[in-house]
Write an enzyme that holds these catalytic residues in place. Structure first.
Site, PDB file in Angstrom:
ATOM      1  N   GLU A 180      -2.534  11.589   3.220  1.00 28.49           N
ATOM      2  CA  GLU A 180      -3.605  11.453   4.215  1.00 28.49           C
ATOM      3  C   GLU A 180      -3.611  12.718   5.069  1.00 28.49           C
ATOM      4  O   GLU A 180      -2.562  13.284   5.368  1.00 28.49           O
ATOM      5  CB  GLU A 180      -3.388  10.241   5.114  1.00 28.49           C
ATOM      6  CG  GLU A 180      -3.491   8.914   4.413  1.00 28.49           C
ATOM      7  CD  GLU A 180      -3.256   7.758   5.363  1.00 28.49           C
ATOM      8  OE1 GLU A 180      -4.260   7.211   5.883  1.00 28.49           O
ATOM      9  OE2 GLU A 180      -2.092   7.399   5.593  1.00 28.49           O
TER      10      GLU A 180
ATOM     11  N   GLU B 108       0.853  -1.185   0.000  1.00 32.62           N
ATOM     12  CA  GLU B 108       0.000   0.000   0.000  1.00 32.62           C
ATOM     13  C   GLU B 108       0.887   1.232   0.000  1.00 32.62           C
ATOM     14  O   GLU B 108       1.906   1.278   0.704  1.00 32.62           O
ATOM     15  CB  GLU B 108      -0.902   0.003   1.230  1.00 32.62           C
ATOM     16  CG  GLU B 108      -1.767   1.229   1.365  1.00 32.62           C
ATOM     17  CD  GLU B 108      -2.633   1.206   2.620  1.00 32.62           C
ATOM     18  OE1 GLU B 108      -2.969   2.297   3.102  1.00 32.62           O
ATOM     19  OE2 GLU B 108      -2.960   0.111   3.108  1.00 32.62           O
TER      20      GLU B 108
END
Length: 350
Positions: free
Chosen positions: A210, A205
């Site tokens: 974020e 990932e």
């Protein structure tokens, strides 16, 4: 971003200022970046102050671009849910008791469900909920409190919101992936632009961006992988401070080369890491606005202080492939074989 029960390495750093007339607003068909060239290790490192002698140009050609001049579901480039694989019945994406599994990651403590106009939840027909707004070439993914009368058919989630993924339509191995966006804030607010392997496995990932909603201007960029011998999940990443991230558009990107992954803010490198084991397959892009988290620090759970409505504003998402005729060539350790040019990915979408 999803499936994380992980502790990230956190730090704060000053980032480049906003330009009055931003030269990064467009997505050219060809792009040149200054990439880190020093040898890297499995432990990520900050490189935001790298000098010219520590950088090398990498030439890229565009393979994907969406300027969001129309609704994101109008042209088939995006789907509004996670994919369930070949064995997942098509009808279960759009409603039924198991459809919730494709529209949130409950173990994260998320308190939203991802909807779209076709989604019915537990109702007998589509609810017509649209979390996507397009205004003047800007897409907003809108999270809002679930109407009380719809909570029973939306699995009692506190919020409705949206997710877009390119799984099944666009994936690419190696290259540069970028979002131009404003990063929203607020208790429980968790925006992200990230990537997963097209084969459906996890990890690997890559979290290109974020936001920690309770910490305005705090941006996170992280790599996740698995150690094959122990099956242990490893993560390495940093927090970066960008004071006006919620108010101004900035470019957040990631270059995946054969030897390293480099993270960028406004096309300037800020950290890198040696490509971990397991990054073998093409990866697809995901952009979403989650609400609530048990594990991701600085987001928090939804409460009375959470916004009634919040928007993740996105001006553009683009992808590029490394030019096979002008490949990126960082220096090799003594005795090592030179890196061959790689050219894997989709054809130009625009």
């Amino acid at each position: 971003m999803r499936l994380k029960l992980l502790v990230l390495i956190g730090c704060l750093v000053s980032a480049p200022p906003t330009f009055a007339q931003d030269p990064l607003a467009d997505a050219p068909r060809k792009l040149s970046l200054a990439a880190t060239r020093e040898p890297v290790s499995a432990q990520c490192r900050r490189v935001e102050n790298a000098g010219p002698s520590n950088l090398a140009p990498v030439v890229l050609r565009r393979t994907f671009n969406d300027d969001f001049n129309v609704h994101p579901l109008a042209h088939g480039r995006w789907v509004p849910h996670y994919a369930g694989g070949a064995m997942w019945p098509e009808a279960q994406y759009w409603g039924g008791s198991t459809s919730q599994l494709r529209r949130q990651t409950k173990p994260n403590g998320e308190q939203q469900i991802y909807v779209d106009p076709r989604y019915a939840g537990l109702a007998k027909k589509p609810l017509g909920l649209n979390p996507f707004r397009v205004r003047n070439g800007v897409l907003s993914i809108v999270a809002s409190r679930t109407p009380p009368e719809l909570k029973p058919v939306l699995f009692n989630n506190a919020y409705i919101s949206g997710i877009l993924t390119t799984q099944g339509w666009f994936s690419q191995k190696y290259g540069y992936f970028e979002i131009r966006a404003k990063v929203p804030v607020g208790t429980g607010v968790w925006p992200a632009f990230w990537m997963l392997a097209d084969d459906g496995g996890w990890p690997p990932e890559i979290d290109v961006l974020e936001g920690r909603g309770q910490r305005p201007g705090d941006l996170v960029m992280t790599t996740h992988w698995r150690i094959p011998t122990t099956q242990k999940i490893e993560s390495c990443g940093f927090d970066f401070q960008l004071a006006d991230a919620a108010l101004a558009f900035h470019n957040y990107g990631m270059l995946w080369a054969q030897d390293r992954i480099i993270y960028f803010i406004d096309r300037k490198p800020v950290s890198d890491i040696k490509v971990p084991i397991g990054f073998d397959d093409p990866m697809y892009m995901i952009v979403n606005l989650a609400m609530g988290s048990k594990w991701f620090g600085g987001v928090g759970v939804v409460d009375g202080e959470s916004p009634e409505m919040v928007e993740f504003q996105i001006d553009r998402i683009s992808a590029y492939q490394i030019d096979p005729f002008q490949p990126y060539k960082p220096p090799q350790p003594q005795g090592a074989q030179p890196i061959k040019a790689s050219f894997e990915g989709e054809s130009d979408a625009r």
